[in-house]
Design a protein around this motif. Sequence first.
Motif, short mmCIF file in Angstrom:
data_model
loop_
_atom_site.label_atom_id
_atom_site.label_comp_id
_atom_site.label_asym_id
_atom_site.label_seq_id
_atom_site.Cartn_x
_atom_site.Cartn_y
_atom_site.Cartn_z
N GLY A 1 0.79 -1.23 0.00
CA GLY A 1 0.00 0.00 0.00
C GLY A 1 0.81 1.28 0.00
N ARG A 2 0.27 2.26 0.71
CA ARG A 2 0.84 3.60 0.78
C ARG A 2 2.26 3.58 1.34
NH1 ARG A 2 -3.39 6.91 3.87
NH2 ARG A 2 -2.34 5.93 5.59
N THR A 3 2.47 2.75 2.36
CA THR A 3 3.79 2.70 3.01
C THR A 3 4.85 2.29 2.00
OG1 THR A 3 2.58 1.91 4.93
CG2 THR A 3 4.98 1.86 5.08
N ALA A 4 4.56 1.24 1.22
CA ALA A 4 5.54 0.79 0.21
C ALA A 4 5.78 1.90 -0.80
CB ALA A 4 5.01 -0.46 -0.48
N ARG A 5 4.71 2.54 -1.24
CA ARG A 5 4.87 3.58 -2.26
C ARG A 5 5.69 4.76 -1.73
NH1 ARG A 5 0.07 1.55 -3.85
NH2 ARG A 5 -1.20 2.94 -2.58
N GLU A 6 5.53 5.09 -0.45
CA GLU A 6 6.32 6.20 0.11
C GLU A 6 7.81 5.88 0.09
OE1 GLU A 6 4.87 7.63 3.91
OE2 GLU A 6 2.96 8.08 2.93
N GLY B 1 9.85 -2.53 -1.74
CA GLY B 1 8.41 -2.82 -1.72
C GLY B 1 8.16 -4.20 -1.10
N ILE B 2 8.95 -5.17 -1.49
CA ILE B 2 8.79 -6.54 -0.97
C ILE B 2 8.95 -6.54 0.55
CG2 ILE B 2 9.85 -8.85 -0.92
CD1 ILE B 2 10.52 -8.43 -3.92
N ASP B 3 9.96 -5.82 1.05
CA ASP B 3 10.17 -5.78 2.51
C ASP B 3 8.94 -5.24 3.23
OD1 ASP B 3 12.66 -6.89 2.38
OD2 ASP B 3 13.77 -5.01 2.58
N VAL B 4 8.32 -4.21 2.65
CA VAL B 4 7.13 -3.64 3.32
C VAL B 4 5.96 -4.63 3.29
CG1 VAL B 4 5.46 -1.74 3.32
CG2 VAL B 4 7.86 -1.27 2.80
N THR C 1 2.60 -0.26 -16.33
CA THR C 1 3.91 -0.47 -16.96
C THR C 1 4.62 -1.47 -16.05
OG1 THR C 1 4.98 1.26 -15.67
CG2 THR C 1 3.94 1.93 -17.76
N THR C 2 5.96 -1.51 -16.10
CA THR C 2 6.64 -2.47 -15.22
C THR C 2 7.37 -1.76 -14.08
OG1 THR C 2 8.50 -2.44 -16.74
CG2 THR C 2 6.93 -4.24 -17.00
N GLU C 3 7.03 -0.48 -13.86
CA GLU C 3 7.69 0.29 -12.78
C GLU C 3 7.35 -0.22 -11.38
OE1 GLU C 3 6.69 4.38 -12.66
OE2 GLU C 3 8.40 4.96 -13.87
N ALA C 4 8.28 -0.06 -10.44
CA ALA C 4 8.02 -0.41 -9.03
C ALA C 4 6.94 0.50 -8.45
CB ALA C 4 9.30 -0.27 -8.21
N GLY C 5 6.17 -0.04 -7.52
CA GLY C 5 5.24 0.77 -6.73
C GLY C 5 4.00 1.25 -7.43
N GLN C 6 3.57 0.55 -8.47
CA GLN C 6 2.34 0.98 -9.13
C GLN C 6 1.13 0.51 -8.35
OE1 GLN C 6 2.02 0.60 -13.45
NE2 GLN C 6 3.88 -0.59 -13.18
N ASN C 7 0.04 1.18 -8.56
CA ASN C 7 -1.17 0.76 -7.86
C ASN C 7 -2.27 0.66 -8.91
OD1 ASN C 7 -2.96 0.19 -5.83
ND2 ASN C 7 -3.41 2.34 -5.42
N PHE C 8 -2.59 -0.56 -9.34
CA PHE C 8 -3.65 -0.74 -10.33
C PHE C 8 -4.55 -1.87 -9.86
CE2 PHE C 8 -5.39 -1.80 -14.60
CZ PHE C 8 -5.89 -0.54 -14.89
N LEU C 9 -5.67 -2.02 -10.54
CA LEU C 9 -6.68 -3.01 -10.20
C LEU C 9 -6.09 -4.40 -9.98
CD1 LEU C 9 -9.70 -3.01 -9.94
CD2 LEU C 9 -9.86 -3.43 -12.39
N PHE C 10 -5.19 -4.83 -10.86
CA PHE C 10 -4.54 -6.13 -10.70
C PHE C 10 -3.23 -6.11 -11.48
CE2 PHE C 10 -4.20 -10.82 -10.89
CZ PHE C 10 -4.49 -11.11 -9.57
N ASP C 11 -2.37 -7.03 -11.14
CA ASP C 11 -1.04 -7.12 -11.72
C ASP C 11 -1.11 -7.79 -13.12
OD1 ASP C 11 2.03 -7.97 -10.37
OD2 ASP C 11 1.24 -9.11 -12.06
N ARG C 12 -0.36 -7.27 -14.10
CA ARG C 12 -0.45 -7.79 -15.47
C ARG C 12 0.05 -9.24 -15.58
NH1 ARG C 12 3.16 -4.87 -19.72
NH2 ARG C 12 2.09 -2.97 -19.17
N PHE C 13 1.15 -9.51 -14.85
CA PHE C 13 1.72 -10.86 -14.86
C PHE C 13 0.71 -11.85 -14.25
CE2 PHE C 13 4.02 -13.52 -11.64
CZ PHE C 13 4.64 -14.43 -12.50
N GLY C 14 0.08 -11.42 -13.16
CA GLY C 14 -0.91 -12.26 -12.48
C GLY C 14 -2.13 -12.51 -13.37
N ALA C 15 -2.58 -11.48 -14.07
CA ALA C 15 -3.75 -11.63 -14.94
C ALA C 15 -3.45 -12.64 -16.05
CB ALA C 15 -4.15 -10.27 -15.53
N ASP C 16 -2.25 -12.56 -16.63
CA ASP C 16 -1.88 -13.49 -17.70
C ASP C 16 -1.83 -14.93 -17.18
OD1 ASP C 16 -1.71 -11.34 -19.36
OD2 ASP C 16 0.47 -11.26 -19.43
N LEU C 17 -1.26 -15.10 -15.98
CA LEU C 17 -1.15 -16.45 -15.41
C LEU C 17 -2.53 -17.07 -15.16
CD1 LEU C 17 1.54 -16.29 -12.56
CD2 LEU C 17 1.66 -17.60 -14.68
#
Length: 240
Positions: free
Chosen positions: A54-59, A78-81, A185-201
Amino acid sequence: MPRAKTPVAAPVVVSIGGSVLLTGEDDARYLNELLARLRRISDDLPLLVTVGGGRTAREYIRLGRALGLTEVELDEIGIDVTRLHARLLAAHAGPPTPTRPATTVAEAVAELRHAPLVFLGGTEPGHTTDGVAALLAVRTRAARLVNATDVAGVHARDPRTDPDAPVLDRVSWTDFRDLVHAGTTTEAGQNFLFDRFGADLLARAGIPLLIVQGRDLPNLENAIRGRPFRGSRVGPSGRR
Ligand code: UTP
């Protein structure tokens, strides 16, 4: 004669967005109620739960980017958060859920043999915890993946420009993937409805994706249990 084994229900994977977990409003009460429900549901269905940053990771990611860190380093922050958030829920759940959340998909799948409720955050750079949830769903042949998010589902039009856009209760994989690929896109810290890699899988494996507002706990429980729910269901041809 050996007794026939009772068939174990297929697991359900839940991806809880960090923006649902920590809103600054009544978070402790929400986390308590969320945990109580997840525990109860896990008496009937094995649950694998990923937790976002969430917000903490994005900050932290914003700060790291200003310092010139690479995208991989930002992903790792981001992973650590996300792991910190997963630890909060795992510790609160108590045994047999391991207090220290799993750090890989393989570890989480192995833990599910001993505990019906398992939490984890991110795993490696390049996707989000939605992507981890999709990997888990495919690995465990999950019945469904429920994305507990901060919106009511997939809107017919962009709700930021059209607040009256209705939520679609059924969405096809083709439309959903177009939407996700256009929105990310593939940038770190994006916030979208769902992840593109996950949707494809998920589309490739034919595992349904249910998108619900994660703060509405009775509705979230309905989605997890496979009962009628308010939100969107993404499937092969948009069938509910
Ligand atoms: P999140 O899963 O929180 O992404 O991971 P999000 O889309 O911001 O979700 P919300 O807001 O919690 O719902 C935060 C960031 O951590 C990195 C990515 O940069 C991601 O944007 N991350 C996370 C990874 O690189 N790999 C992972 O497995 C998980």
